[in-house]
Design an enzyme around this catalytic site. Structure first.
Site, PDB file in Angstrom:
ATOM      1  N   LYS A  56      -6.144 -23.240   5.747  1.00 29.70           N
ATOM      2  CA  LYS A  56      -5.080 -22.316   6.203  1.00 29.70           C
ATOM      3  C   LYS A  56      -5.674 -20.943   6.521  1.00 29.70           C
ATOM      4  CE  LYS A  56      -2.443 -19.910   3.180  1.00 29.70           C
ATOM      5  NZ  LYS A  56      -2.150 -18.513   3.486  1.00 29.70           N
ATOM      6  N   ASN A  57      -6.487 -20.426   5.588  1.00 29.49           N
ATOM      7  CA  ASN A  57      -6.998 -19.058   5.754  1.00 29.49           C
ATOM      8  C   ASN A  57      -7.961 -18.941   6.931  1.00 29.49           C
ATOM      9  OD1 ASN A  57      -5.497 -18.048   3.700  1.00 29.49           O
ATOM     10  ND2 ASN A  57      -7.099 -18.262   2.153  1.00 29.49           N
ATOM     11  N   ARG A  64       1.215 -12.512   5.858  1.00 33.36           N
ATOM     12  CA  ARG A  64       0.361 -11.345   5.972  1.00 33.36           C
ATOM     13  C   ARG A  64      -0.766 -11.525   6.991  1.00 33.36           C
ATOM     14  NH1 ARG A  64      -0.916  -6.733   3.066  1.00 33.36           N
ATOM     15  NH2 ARG A  64      -3.064  -6.254   3.571  1.00 33.36           N
ATOM     16  N   ASP A 101       3.253  -7.497  -1.716  1.00 36.12           N
ATOM     17  CA  ASP A 101       3.744  -8.848  -1.992  1.00 36.12           C
ATOM     18  C   ASP A 101       3.446  -9.200  -3.434  1.00 36.12           C
ATOM     19  OD1 ASP A 101       1.104  -9.646  -2.068  1.00 36.12           O
ATOM     20  OD2 ASP A 101       1.127 -10.518  -0.076  1.00 36.12           O
ATOM     21  N   ASP A 125      -8.035 -16.941  -5.214  1.00 38.93           N
ATOM     22  CA  ASP A 125      -7.019 -17.962  -4.924  1.00 38.93           C
ATOM     23  C   ASP A 125      -7.048 -19.130  -5.909  1.00 38.93           C
ATOM     24  OD1 ASP A 125      -5.936 -16.611  -2.835  1.00 38.93           O
ATOM     25  OD2 ASP A 125      -6.807 -17.839  -1.252  1.00 38.93           O
TER      26      ASP A 125
HETATM   27  C1  UD1 Z   1      -7.996 -12.123   0.136  1.00 40.35           C
HETATM   28  C2  UD1 Z   1      -9.226 -12.776  -0.471  1.00 40.35           C
HETATM   29  C3  UD1 Z   1      -9.482 -14.032   0.285  1.00 40.35           C
HETATM   30  C4  UD1 Z   1      -8.236 -14.905   0.167  1.00 40.35           C
HETATM   31  C5  UD1 Z   1      -7.008 -14.166   0.694  1.00 40.35           C
HETATM   32  C6  UD1 Z   1      -5.723 -14.941   0.501  1.00 40.35           C
HETATM   33  C7  UD1 Z   1     -11.182 -11.729  -1.445  1.00 40.35           C
HETATM   34  C8  UD1 Z   1     -12.220 -10.670  -1.304  1.00 40.35           C
HETATM   35  N1  UD1 Z   1     -10.322 -11.827  -0.412  1.00 40.35           N
HETATM   36  O1  UD1 Z   1      -8.244 -11.822   1.498  1.00 40.35           O
HETATM   37  O2  UD1 Z   1     -10.622 -14.705  -0.230  1.00 40.35           O
HETATM   38  O3  UD1 Z   1      -8.410 -16.089   0.852  1.00 40.35           O
HETATM   39  O4  UD1 Z   1      -6.876 -12.951   0.001  1.00 40.35           O
HETATM   40  O5  UD1 Z   1      -5.271 -14.891  -0.812  1.00 40.35           O
HETATM   41  O6  UD1 Z   1     -11.154 -12.436  -2.424  1.00 40.35           O
HETATM   42  N2  UD1 Z   1      -8.061  -3.713   0.411  1.00 40.35           N
HETATM   43  C9  UD1 Z   1      -7.833  -2.360   0.551  1.00 40.35           C
HETATM   44  N3  UD1 Z   1      -7.755  -1.849   1.817  1.00 40.35           N
HETATM   45  C10 UD1 Z   1      -7.893  -2.613   2.924  1.00 40.35           C
HETATM   46  C11 UD1 Z   1      -8.117  -3.998   2.771  1.00 40.35           C
HETATM   47  C12 UD1 Z   1      -8.200  -4.532   1.486  1.00 40.35           C
HETATM   48  O7  UD1 Z   1      -7.703  -1.630  -0.434  1.00 40.35           O
HETATM   49  O8  UD1 Z   1      -7.814  -2.089   4.042  1.00 40.35           O
HETATM   50  C13 UD1 Z   1      -8.161  -4.288  -0.943  1.00 40.35           C
HETATM   51  C14 UD1 Z   1      -7.013  -5.245  -1.244  1.00 40.35           C
HETATM   52  O9  UD1 Z   1      -5.859  -4.574  -1.704  1.00 40.35           O
HETATM   53  C15 UD1 Z   1      -7.650  -6.154  -2.266  1.00 40.35           C
HETATM   54  C16 UD1 Z   1      -9.096  -6.246  -1.809  1.00 40.35           C
HETATM   55  O10 UD1 Z   1      -9.317  -5.088  -1.020  1.00 40.35           O
HETATM   56  O11 UD1 Z   1      -7.599  -5.556  -3.544  1.00 40.35           O
HETATM   57  C17 UD1 Z   1      -9.449  -7.515  -1.037  1.00 40.35           C
HETATM   58  O12 UD1 Z   1      -8.645  -7.590   0.077  1.00 40.35           O
HETATM   59  P1  UD1 Z   1      -8.939  -8.525   1.350  1.00 40.35           P
HETATM   60  O13 UD1 Z   1     -10.187  -9.305   1.150  1.00 40.35           O
HETATM   61  O14 UD1 Z   1      -8.792  -7.704   2.552  1.00 40.35           O
HETATM   62  O15 UD1 Z   1      -7.695  -9.477   1.267  1.00 40.35           O
HETATM   63  P2  UD1 Z   1      -7.405 -10.662   2.184  1.00 40.35           P
HETATM   64  O16 UD1 Z   1      -7.997 -10.507   3.524  1.00 40.35           O
HETATM   65  O17 UD1 Z   1      -5.950 -10.889   2.051  1.00 40.35           O
END
Ligand code: UD1
Length: 418
Positions: free
Chosen positions: A22-23, A94, A118, A307
């Site tokens: 999915k991701n 998202r 979320d 995850d």
């Molecule tokens: C994250 C997971 C990914 C997982 C997905 C779905 C990690 C590093 N990433 O990806 O493996 O498949 O969720 O659950 O494990 N953040 C900021 N500012 C930003 C972007 C991110 O502060 O601009 C912070 C987020 O709040 C979080 C962390 O960085 O605490 C990781 O975020 P990110 O990797 O961007 O999240 P996803 O892409 O959703």
């Protein structure tokens, strides 16, 4: 509203099939926007999030069709794209934020609703925005939307991420491929999903090196062409089946899976007493006794994935001994623990640490899924409860687990959808 009714006690045994991640698929769908023409993505299962991303692409002007028998998703991208991703879709999923980079670099303007918080945390976007600004975009936040514009082309530059964010790395990569000159992303995410997207972009004609390392270099090109690509197997779904085998003292053979993407979770399962064997195109996970408790901390890839944190907490809840699980990626990701405690789990939390004392059986009760992975972990917990558990809000699970209940039934689980 559908719910699952799960009666605990079954040992899960048999074979399951894993589909595309999915991701990865959602991000590939967004990346398709970069090249007008017809793209075909393979290994795409029927899950709710693929339909939502499909709807978003249609609103941006694409034609999207999914052949569920061949698992092929066809996306026809027009020369002229709309540039607005509305709140009604972004709030549901998202990953919609991934259209920001491709829309900006292709049309010079992207308007994407802010997704809001979320169930797993606040999830900032500052790394995405700072990175796009470094590439020459003007970015504002107006009426709940991020509005990013650029006159002419983005220009390549060095972007250093504060944290190896998956989403920010993807948005910057898809913005940089059509920028003028060289871009370097330092402290880039190394997740297999990033490598998968990079390979797809290379097939489209992008010039990228360093995929799977912390430094990704992109040499911008003038235009990209459509491409066909098969999504990589879902490592989180694979991991979920592996935990299901370990928790139910079962024996599951998982096909179309890549154990290399799950090294640390599988090591943890071995420490807890499981026997993990690699087979061609997959793996087999067997457990003959009650699992032993194991300490885990979540970290960016190749660390233990956030995850799968709900699954390791569920496993520790029925293990011998006690364990400490530390969540380092999302500060809000312990919300589902209250639901596990309703099933009798003995868990105390302190900030981002959860301390779990195992007990032999959990105790069935009505619970609700709070997000997709927490929902799957509650199903696993229900399989080791002493009676029948009702799980509400299962639409979360349907977002990412194709035919989860059907596949569980073929393994011997007593689960019905009501
Ligand atoms: C994250 C997971 C990914 C997982 C997905 C779905 C990690 C590093 N990433 O990806 O493996 O498949 O969720 O659950 O494990 N953040 C900021 N500012 C930003 C972007 C991110 O502060 O601009 C912070 C987020 O709040 C979080 C962390 O960085 O605490 C990781 O975020 P990110 O990797 O961007 O999240 P996803 O892409 O959703």
């Amino acid at each position: 509203m559908e719910r699952f009714e799960v009666t605990g006690g079954a040992r899960l045994e048999g074979e399951v099939q894993v589909y595309g991640a999915k991701n990865s698929i959602l991000k590939l769908m967004a990346a398709a926007l970069l090249a007008p023409g017809v793209h075909r993505l393979g290994n795409v299962p029927t899950i709710a999030d693929v339909s939502i991303m499909g709807e978003l692409l249609i609103r941006l002007g694409c034609q999207v069709s999914h052949d569920e028998s061949t698992l092929t998703l066809t996306i026809s991208v027009p020369d002229h794209l709309e540039h607005r991703a509305d709140y009604d879709l972004v709030r549901k999923m998202r990953a919609s934020i991934n259209v920001l980079g491709p829309l900006l670099t292709r049309t010079g303007r992207a308007e994407v609703a802010l997704p809001g918080g979320d169930a797993i945390g606040s999830r900032g976007l500052d790394f995405h925005i700072n990175g796009l600004e470094a590439l020459g975009a003007q970015v504002t936040n107006e009426h709940g939307y991020i509005i990013a514009t650029v006159s002419g082309r983005l220009r390549g530059t060095l972007v250093e991420l504060e944290f190896p964010s998956v989403g920010a790395t993807e948005n910057l990569l898809t913005a940089a491929v059509l920028a003028r000159g060289e871009s370097v992303i330092e402290n880039a995410a190394r997740e297999p999903d990033i490598v998968d997207m990079g390979i797809y972009l290379q097939k489209m004609g992008a010039q990228i090196s360093g995929l799977g390392t912390s430094t990704i270099t992109v040499n911008g090109v003038d235009a990209l062409h459509p491409a066909d690509h098969e999504a990589l197997p879902d490592r989180i779904v694979t991991g979920t089946w592996a935990f299901a085998a370990a928790m139910t003292k079962g024996d599951i053979t998982i096909h179309n899976a890549n154990p290399d993407h799950l090294e640390i979770p599988l090591e943890k399962l071995v420490l807890s007493g499981a026997v993990v064997t690699t087979i061609p195109g997959g793996l087999r996970v067997r457990m003959d006794h009650r699992p032993k408790a194991v300490d885990v901390m979540t970290l960016p890839y190749p660390g233990f994935p956030t995850d799968l944190q709900p699954m390791i907490i569920a496993l520790n809840s029925i293990a011998t001994g006690s364990a400490l699980v530390t969540e380092n990626v999302f500060e809000g990701r312990f919300m589902f623990i209250n639901e596990l405690v309703r099933l009798g789990a003995d868990i105390t939390t302190d900030g981002h640490h959860a301390f779990i004392k195992g007990r032999e059986l959990l105790s069935s009760a009505p619970v609700a899924a709070t997000d997709i992975r927490a929902g799957a972990a509650l199903v696993l917990a229900a399989l080791v409860c002493d009676g029948t558990t009702i799980i509400e809000e299962i639409f979360h699970i349907d977002r990412g687990y194709p035919r989860f209940d059907e596949q569980l039934r073929t393994l011997g689980a007593k689960i019905s959808r009501i």
